[in-house]
Design an enzyme around this catalytic site. Structure first.
Site, short mmCIF file in Angstrom:
data_model
loop_
_atom_site.label_atom_id
_atom_site.label_comp_id
_atom_site.label_asym_id
_atom_site.label_seq_id
_atom_site.Cartn_x
_atom_site.Cartn_y
_atom_site.Cartn_z
N GLY A 112 0.93 -1.31 -0.21
CA GLY A 112 -0.08 0.22 0.32
C GLY A 112 0.76 1.27 0.01
CD GLU A 135 0.48 -5.60 -1.90
OE1 GLU A 135 1.49 -5.73 -2.69
OE2 GLU A 135 0.15 -4.49 -1.72
#
Ligand code: HXC
Length: 256
Positions: A112, A135
């Site tokens: 993020g 991720e």
């Protein structure tokens, strides 16, 4: 403008917005995301701010991703809402902000954190920066727009490899492939970001806002139409009169 999780300093029409959670490498928890959402609402009507620089507190990290501890026990619906609300309230809001947003990446920009940097209009980085979307190491994929913005910036094949391997790009490599525009020593990062921002503040802010809207449409079917509409719209604005008059009078424009 005060926020619990952000430091905001405004000088010469430039706001430096610092993610301020260095003990967690500025991981994006709900508090930081709420504050970013509020800041980008508030900045619209704040005439003291023309350009925004986003950076992270400390010398180690811009942002090390979404806060893993916060979402570790989420179910599918909560995960979906995390991504959907985050994209709408923060990441898309930044991309569509009509005031320029520059990410000054001062260390790790992961998950993020890189998605946040990619939602800014462009990025510069310090030599120690490391950028990646790890991720899949958590059994996830990027959820704050990374699967869409990374291929646009560096091409589909490179984005595929980066997301599948979870490898981090060095600052030098990130510059080579267009993920960041420039790399400078960490000690000079904010000064360089402010120098670029200062140049921007001298130009017509209304024109720059329209340029952002048009450039953001470059990959949409109606991108050329949006450019034409924005171009025409500017002819009604005082900045157009001032800019062209200043040229004819052989002086520098003085935009309001
Ligand atoms: C929560 C984090 C964090 C994160 C770091 N910390 N990253 N906390 N979420 N994403 C915390 C650590 O738990 C630790 O706090 C402190 O920050 C320092 O981190 P260390 O790991 O001790 O530092 P170091 O050994 O130098 O390693 C740095 C690092 C590593 C390589 C950046 O922290 C790391 O791998 N972080 C996670 C990176 C990542 O996977 N990001 C993607 C997240 S998922 P404590 O209190 O424990 O000492 C994501 C999804 C986005 O972003 C989409 C959502 C919809």
């Amino acid at each position: 403008m005060t926020y619990e999780n952000l430091l905001v300093e405004v000088e010469n029409k430039i706001a430096v917005v610092t993610l301020n959670r260095p003990q967690a490498l500025n991981a994006l928890n709900k508090g930081i995301l709420d504050d970013l959402s509020s800041f980008f609402d508030d900045v619209k009507s704040n005439d003291d701010i023309r350009v925004i620089i986003l950076t992270g507190a400390g010398e180690k990290s811009f942002a090390a991703g979404a806060d893993i501890k916060e979402f570790a026990s989420f179910n599918a619906e909560e995960g979906k809402q995390l991504a959907a609300k985050g994209q709408e309230r923060v990441f898309n809001k930044i991309e569509n902000c009509t005031k320029p947003v520059i990410a000054a990446v001062n260390g790790f920009a992961l998950g993020g954190g890189l998605e946040l940097a990619m939602s800014a209009h462009f990025r510069i980085a310090s030599t120690n920066a490391k950028l990646g979307l790890p991720e899949v190491t958590l059994g996830l994929i990027p959820g704050y727009g990374g699967t869409q913005r990374l291929p646009k910036l560096i091409g589909k094949g490179r984005a595929m490899q980066a997301i599948m391997t979870a490898d981090m790009f060095t600052a030098e490599r990130a510059e080579q492939i267009g993920l960041v525009n420039e790399v400078v020593e960490q000690a000079n990062l904010l000064a360089r970001a402010k120098e670029i921002a200062g140049k921007i503040t001298k130009n017509s802010s209304i024109a720059i806002g329209q340029a952002i809207t048009a450039i953001n449409s470059y990959d949409k079917p109606n991108g050329f139409d949006i450019e034409i509409a924005s171009f025409g719209y500017l002819f009604e604005e005082d900045d157009f009169k001032e800019g062209t008059t200043a040229f004819v009078e052989k002086r520098k424009p003085n935009f309001k």
